[in-house]
Write an enzyme that holds these catalytic residues in place. Structure first.
Site, PDB file in Angstrom:
ATOM      1  N   ASP A  90       0.850  -1.186   0.000  1.00  0.00           N
ATOM      2  CA  ASP A  90       0.000   0.000   0.000  1.00  0.00           C
ATOM      3  C   ASP A  90       0.889   1.240   0.000  1.00  0.00           C
ATOM      4  O   ASP A  90       1.392   1.656   1.030  1.00  0.00           O
ATOM      5  CB  ASP A  90      -0.907  -0.030   1.230  1.00  0.00           C
ATOM      6  CG  ASP A  90      -1.998   1.009   1.193  1.00  0.00           C
ATOM      7  OD1 ASP A  90      -2.012   1.841   0.259  1.00  0.00           O
ATOM      8  OD2 ASP A  90      -2.844   1.002   2.096  1.00  0.00           O
ATOM      9  N   VAL A  91       1.115   1.785  -1.193  1.00  0.00           N
ATOM     10  CA  VAL A  91       1.956   2.974  -1.328  1.00  0.00           C
ATOM     11  C   VAL A  91       1.196   4.169  -1.897  1.00  0.00           C
ATOM     12  O   VAL A  91       1.628   5.301  -1.749  1.00  0.00           O
ATOM     13  CB  VAL A  91       3.214   2.690  -2.190  1.00  0.00           C
ATOM     14  CG1 VAL A  91       4.170   1.758  -1.470  1.00  0.00           C
ATOM     15  CG2 VAL A  91       2.857   2.150  -3.549  1.00  0.00           C
ATOM     16  N   LYS A  92       0.101   3.908  -2.586  1.00  0.00           N
ATOM     17  CA  LYS A  92      -0.737   4.965  -3.174  1.00  0.00           C
ATOM     18  C   LYS A  92       0.080   6.009  -3.937  1.00  0.00           C
ATOM     19  O   LYS A  92      -0.148   7.198  -3.830  1.00  0.00           O
ATOM     20  CB  LYS A  92      -1.594   5.638  -2.098  1.00  0.00           C
ATOM     21  CG  LYS A  92      -2.579   4.711  -1.445  1.00  0.00           C
ATOM     22  CD  LYS A  92      -3.403   5.453  -0.406  1.00  0.00           C
ATOM     23  CE  LYS A  92      -4.250   4.525   0.396  1.00  0.00           C
ATOM     24  NZ  LYS A  92      -3.525   3.841   1.477  1.00  0.00           N
ATOM     25  N   ARG A  93       1.031   5.533  -4.701  1.00  0.00           N
ATOM     26  CA  ARG A  93       1.876   6.452  -5.470  1.00  0.00           C
ATOM     27  C   ARG A  93       1.082   7.033  -6.628  1.00  0.00           C
ATOM     28  O   ARG A  93       0.165   6.419  -7.137  1.00  0.00           O
ATOM     29  CB  ARG A  93       3.113   5.732  -5.987  1.00  0.00           C
ATOM     30  CG  ARG A  93       3.981   5.099  -4.922  1.00  0.00           C
ATOM     31  CD  ARG A  93       4.597   6.119  -3.998  1.00  0.00           C
ATOM     32  NE  ARG A  93       5.572   5.464  -3.137  1.00  0.00           N
ATOM     33  CZ  ARG A  93       5.876   5.867  -1.927  1.00  0.00           C
ATOM     34  NH1 ARG A  93       5.288   6.923  -1.410  1.00  0.00           N
ATOM     35  NH2 ARG A  93       6.771   5.231  -1.214  1.00  0.00           N
ATOM     36  N   THR A 116      -0.740  -0.427  -4.488  1.00  0.00           N
ATOM     37  CA  THR A 116      -1.871   0.479  -4.649  1.00  0.00           C
ATOM     38  C   THR A 116      -1.337   1.745  -5.306  1.00  0.00           C
ATOM     39  O   THR A 116      -0.206   2.160  -5.051  1.00  0.00           O
ATOM     40  CB  THR A 116      -2.537   0.826  -3.303  1.00  0.00           C
ATOM     41  OG1 THR A 116      -1.568   1.457  -2.452  1.00  0.00           O
ATOM     42  CG2 THR A 116      -3.100  -0.415  -2.639  1.00  0.00           C
TER      43      THR A 116
END
Length: 137
Positions: A90-93, A116
């Site tokens: 889960d990094v939501k880059r 992510t």
């Protein structure tokens, strides 16, 4: 993995400092914060691995643990996830160009099977994570 576990359970590994140290972490060394986060995640992994379709560690919580040991702690946690269980990092880059490519390299070099992403900036922010050498992700 869903079939083997007979489950759709995705277990989030989010070591919130406020939960690890209910009385506050001021004055707690980076090493002690990282050890507490590791132990928290390791206990979750051990308790839920038979039922988990995947694990989803949130990189931000590990990055916040400290500049010297935070990412090393994330790596320790990832290494403790059984190899047959996918890792959704889960990094939501959501950057573009070479920055997005660097984030993809960093994420996958940790051993993530998937990540992510935040598509707000368009295809340029997603492409490095799912094309070229990462087209199988």
């Amino acid at each position: 993995r869903v079939k083997a576990a007979e489950s759709l359970l995705c277990v989030g590994l989010d070591p919130h400092e406020s939960e690890l140290f209910p009385n506050g972490s001021k004055g707690v060394s980076e090493e002690d914060r990282c050890n507490a986060a590791y132990n928290f995640c390791k206990n979750l992994i051990d308790a839920t691995a038979p039922y988990s379709a995947c694990f989803k560690p949130n990189a931000a919580f590990f990055e916040a643990l400290g500049p010297n040991l935070g990412i090393a702690t994330l790596r320790r946690v990832l290494e403790d996830i059984p190899s047959e269980i996918p890792i959704l990092l889960d990094v939501k880059r959501g950057d573009i160009g070479s920055t997005s490519a660097a984030y993809a390299d960093a994420s996958y070099s940790l051993g993530a099977d998937a990540v992510t992403l935040n598509p707000l900036m368009g295809w340029d922010s997603i492409a490095p994570f799912v094309t070229g050498e990462y087209s199988n992700k």
